[in-house]
Write a protein that holds these residues in place. Structure first.
Motif, PDB file in Angstrom:
ATOM      1  N   LYS A 140       0.827  -1.223   0.000  1.00 21.63           N
ATOM      2  CA  LYS A 140       0.000   0.000   0.000  1.00 21.63           C
ATOM      3  C   LYS A 140       0.852   1.259   0.000  1.00 21.63           C
ATOM      4  CE  LYS A 140      -2.295  -1.405   3.604  1.00 21.63           C
ATOM      5  NZ  LYS A 140      -3.199  -1.416   4.779  1.00 21.63           N
ATOM      6  N   ARG A 141       1.946   1.242   0.743  1.00 22.25           N
ATOM      7  CA  ARG A 141       2.796   2.425   0.828  1.00 22.25           C
ATOM      8  C   ARG A 141       3.367   2.792  -0.540  1.00 22.25           C
ATOM      9  NH1 ARG A 141       5.607   0.685   4.494  1.00 22.25           N
ATOM     10  NH2 ARG A 141       7.387  -0.164   3.355  1.00 22.25           N
ATOM     11  N   HIS A 142       3.728   1.788  -1.315  1.00 21.53           N
ATOM     12  CA  HIS A 142       4.285   2.054  -2.640  1.00 21.53           C
ATOM     13  C   HIS A 142       3.199   2.477  -3.621  1.00 21.53           C
ATOM     14  CE1 HIS A 142       8.249   0.872  -1.455  1.00 21.53           C
ATOM     15  NE2 HIS A 142       7.832  -0.309  -1.036  1.00 21.53           N
ATOM     16  N   LEU A 143       1.989   1.955  -3.462  1.00 23.46           N
ATOM     17  CA  LEU A 143       0.876   2.439  -4.276  1.00 23.46           C
ATOM     18  C   LEU A 143       0.683   3.935  -4.057  1.00 23.46           C
ATOM     19  CD1 LEU A 143      -1.860  -0.337  -3.875  1.00 23.46           C
ATOM     20  CD2 LEU A 143      -0.579   0.212  -5.940  1.00 23.46           C
ATOM     21  N   SER A 144       0.745   4.359  -2.810  1.00 22.66           N
ATOM     22  CA  SER A 144       0.586   5.788  -2.507  1.00 22.66           C
ATOM     23  C   SER A 144       1.689   6.613  -3.159  1.00 22.66           C
ATOM     24  CB  SER A 144       0.587   6.009  -0.992  1.00 22.66           C
ATOM     25  OG  SER A 144      -0.542   5.413  -0.388  1.00 22.66           O
ATOM     26  N   LYS A 145       2.915   6.080  -3.165  1.00 24.68           N
ATOM     27  CA  LYS A 145       4.018   6.804  -3.791  1.00 24.68           C
ATOM     28  C   LYS A 145       3.773   7.004  -5.283  1.00 24.68           C
ATOM     29  CE  LYS A 145       7.703   5.579  -0.544  1.00 24.68           C
ATOM     30  NZ  LYS A 145       9.031   4.926  -0.381  1.00 24.68           N
ATOM     31  N   HIS A 146       3.171   6.017  -5.931  1.00 22.60           N
ATOM     32  CA  HIS A 146       2.840   6.159  -7.346  1.00 22.60           C
ATOM     33  C   HIS A 146       1.821   7.290  -7.540  1.00 22.60           C
ATOM     34  CE1 HIS A 146       4.621   2.585  -9.532  1.00 22.60           C
ATOM     35  NE2 HIS A 146       4.991   2.381  -8.283  1.00 22.60           N
ATOM     36  N   VAL A 147       0.868   7.391  -6.630  1.00 24.29           N
ATOM     37  CA  VAL A 147      -0.130   8.462  -6.713  1.00 24.29           C
ATOM     38  C   VAL A 147       0.532   9.825  -6.548  1.00 24.29           C
ATOM     39  CG1 VAL A 147      -2.172   9.474  -5.630  1.00 24.29           C
ATOM     40  CG2 VAL A 147      -2.009   6.989  -5.913  1.00 24.29           C
ATOM     41  N   TYR A 148       1.394   9.945  -5.557  1.00 20.75           N
ATOM     42  CA  TYR A 148       2.072  11.224  -5.342  1.00 20.75           C
ATOM     43  C   TYR A 148       2.877  11.625  -6.574  1.00 20.75           C
ATOM     44  CZ  TYR A 148       0.877  11.212  -0.373  1.00 20.75           C
ATOM     45  OH  TYR A 148       0.196  11.241   0.817  1.00 20.75           O
ATOM     46  N   LYS A 149       3.537  10.663  -7.195  1.00 19.63           N
ATOM     47  CA  LYS A 149       4.336  10.972  -8.379  1.00 19.63           C
ATOM     48  C   LYS A 149       3.463  11.484  -9.515  1.00 19.63           C
ATOM     49  CE  LYS A 149       7.362   8.958 -11.885  1.00 19.63           C
ATOM     50  NZ  LYS A 149       8.126   7.753 -12.323  1.00 19.63           N
ATOM     51  N   TRP A 150       2.374  10.784  -9.798  1.00 23.23           N
ATOM     52  CA  TRP A 150       1.569  11.139 -10.974  1.00 23.23           C
ATOM     53  C   TRP A 150       0.666  12.328 -10.749  1.00 23.23           C
ATOM     54  CZ3 TRP A 150       2.599  10.292 -15.710  1.00 23.23           C
ATOM     55  CH2 TRP A 150       3.445   9.237 -16.043  1.00 23.23           C
ATOM     56  N   THR A 151       0.595  12.822  -9.535  1.00 23.46           N
ATOM     57  CA  THR A 151      -0.170  14.048  -9.302  1.00 23.46           C
ATOM     58  C   THR A 151       0.729  15.274  -9.189  1.00 23.46           C
ATOM     59  OG1 THR A 151      -0.239  13.609  -6.909  1.00 23.46           O
ATOM     60  CG2 THR A 151      -2.130  12.864  -8.236  1.00 23.46           C
ATOM     61  N   CYS A 152       2.045  15.107  -9.316  1.00 16.62           N
ATOM     62  CA  CYS A 152       2.933  16.270  -9.453  1.00 16.62           C
ATOM     63  C   CYS A 152       2.662  16.890 -10.820  1.00 16.62           C
ATOM     64  CB  CYS A 152       4.397  15.850  -9.357  1.00 16.62           C
ATOM     65  SG  CYS A 152       4.912  15.248  -7.740  1.00 16.62           S
ATOM     66  N   PRO A 153       2.344  18.171 -10.901  1.00 19.27           N
ATOM     67  CA  PRO A 153       1.959  18.768 -12.190  1.00 19.27           C
ATOM     68  C   PRO A 153       2.947  18.523 -13.323  1.00 19.27           C
ATOM     69  CG  PRO A 153       1.477  20.279 -10.408  1.00 19.27           C
ATOM     70  CD  PRO A 153       2.235  19.126  -9.797  1.00 19.27           C
ATOM     71  N   CYS A 154       4.243  18.597 -13.037  1.00 23.82           N
ATOM     72  CA  CYS A 154       5.226  18.417 -14.107  1.00 23.82           C
ATOM     73  C   CYS A 154       5.207  17.007 -14.671  1.00 23.82           C
ATOM     74  CB  CYS A 154       6.630  18.769 -13.601  1.00 23.82           C
ATOM     75  SG  CYS A 154       7.235  17.699 -12.268  1.00 23.82           S
ATOM     76  N   GLN A 155       4.713  16.045 -13.874  1.00 24.12           N
ATOM     77  CA  GLN A 155       4.722  14.661 -14.315  1.00 24.12           C
ATOM     78  C   GLN A 155       3.760  14.437 -15.479  1.00 24.12           C
ATOM     79  OE1 GLN A 155       6.895  12.470 -12.889  1.00 24.12           O
ATOM     80  NE2 GLN A 155       6.349  10.986 -14.471  1.00 24.12           N
ATOM     81  N   TYR A 156       2.664  15.188 -15.496  1.00 19.48           N
ATOM     82  CA  TYR A 156       1.715  15.037 -16.604  1.00 19.48           C
ATOM     83  C   TYR A 156       1.693  16.288 -17.490  1.00 19.48           C
ATOM     84  CZ  TYR A 156      -1.518  17.222 -13.173  1.00 19.48           C
ATOM     85  OH  TYR A 156      -2.118  18.045 -12.243  1.00 19.48           O
TER      86      TYR A 156
END
Length: 247
Positions: A140-156
């Motif tokens: 679960k902790r790593h799933l959350s990290k994926h969410v944090y990454k893809w919600t950084c504006p520069c990421q998308y």
């Protein structure tokens, strides 16, 4: 078709007494993220993760516990189940179990992920986790990290609110760095944003409350981010429609 907004109004159940911050993901942000993932990372782990979080409104614990056979292509549903004896639990226990209808196009993305990109692995209980690594079910902790990454504006491919160059920003690069970005969105804010989006689609509060198995009071206090003016206007329109139906 726009994958960010659900074709069917399917409201996730909430856990009584949950406390949340006064923040949420808005539909424009969800649309931008999912459009980017669909174009550049179609049917990837992250595409499916972000898509199901937005469309089901589930908590990370619910997403973490999904197995391949919890996806029903014929019925176009995703089933969330409480299986604590096998290491995956829902916060509200068995009362949090539910079957969530999703659009046909979403099921197609999930099926493509399973067929092409998901590692063919089982976990320690012999189950086939939907969100898997080559070692089994992702934590679960790593799933959350994926969410944090893809919600950084520069990421998308969105401009940085702080006007930083992503190439030199201390928050870009790895998952741990993205967690620290002050402009990302936490998983629970996706949940709250999805619920508010459905409420704004003129679904009556009582219907939402019943579908979520939570009192209207708890729903209003912790999850409804509509303004008082928006609520009043939606009630007015809803009552006007009811009156027309009765004529």
């Amino acid at each position: 078709m726009d994958e960010s907004l659900p074709e069917k109004v399917t409201v996730p159940s909430l856990e009584p007494g949950e406390n949340v911050r006064d923040t949420l993901m808005d539909p424009d942000e969800a649309t931008a993220i999912l459009s980017f993932l669909e174009q550049y990372h179609y049917a990837s782990f992250d595409h499916v993760l972000m898509l199901l979080l937005w469309q089901t409104g589930a908590r990370i614990a619910g997403i973490h516990g999904l197995d391949v056979d919890d996806v029903n292509p014929e019925e176009e549903t995703i089933e969330l189940r409480h299986r604590p004896e096998q290491g995956t639990r829902l916060k509200n226990g068995a009362d949090g179990e539910r079957i969530v209808a999703v659009p046909e196009t979403t099921i197609a993305v999930v099926e493509d992920y399973i067929d092409v990109n998901r590692p063919a692995v089982t976990d320690g209980n012999g189950r086939e986790p939907l969100f898997a690594t080559t070692n089994g079910r992702m934590h679960k902790r790593h799933l959350s990290k994926h969410v944090y990454k893809w919600t950084c504006p520069c990421q998308y491919n969105q401009p940085c609110p702080a006007d930083k160059d992503p190439m030199g920003c201390e928050y870009t690069g790895g998952y741990d760095s993205a967690v620290e970005c002050p402009h990302n969105t936490r998983p629970h804010d996706i949940r709250r944003g999805a619920i508010t989006y459905w409420l704004k689609r003129d679904v009556p509060d009582r219907a939402v409350s019943d579908r979520m198995n939570v009192s209207v009071q708890t729903l209003d206090r912790h999850y409804d981010a509509r303004s008082k003016e928006e609520r009043a206007e939606q009630r007015r329109q809803y009552l006007a429609d009811v009156a027309l139906d009765e004529d």
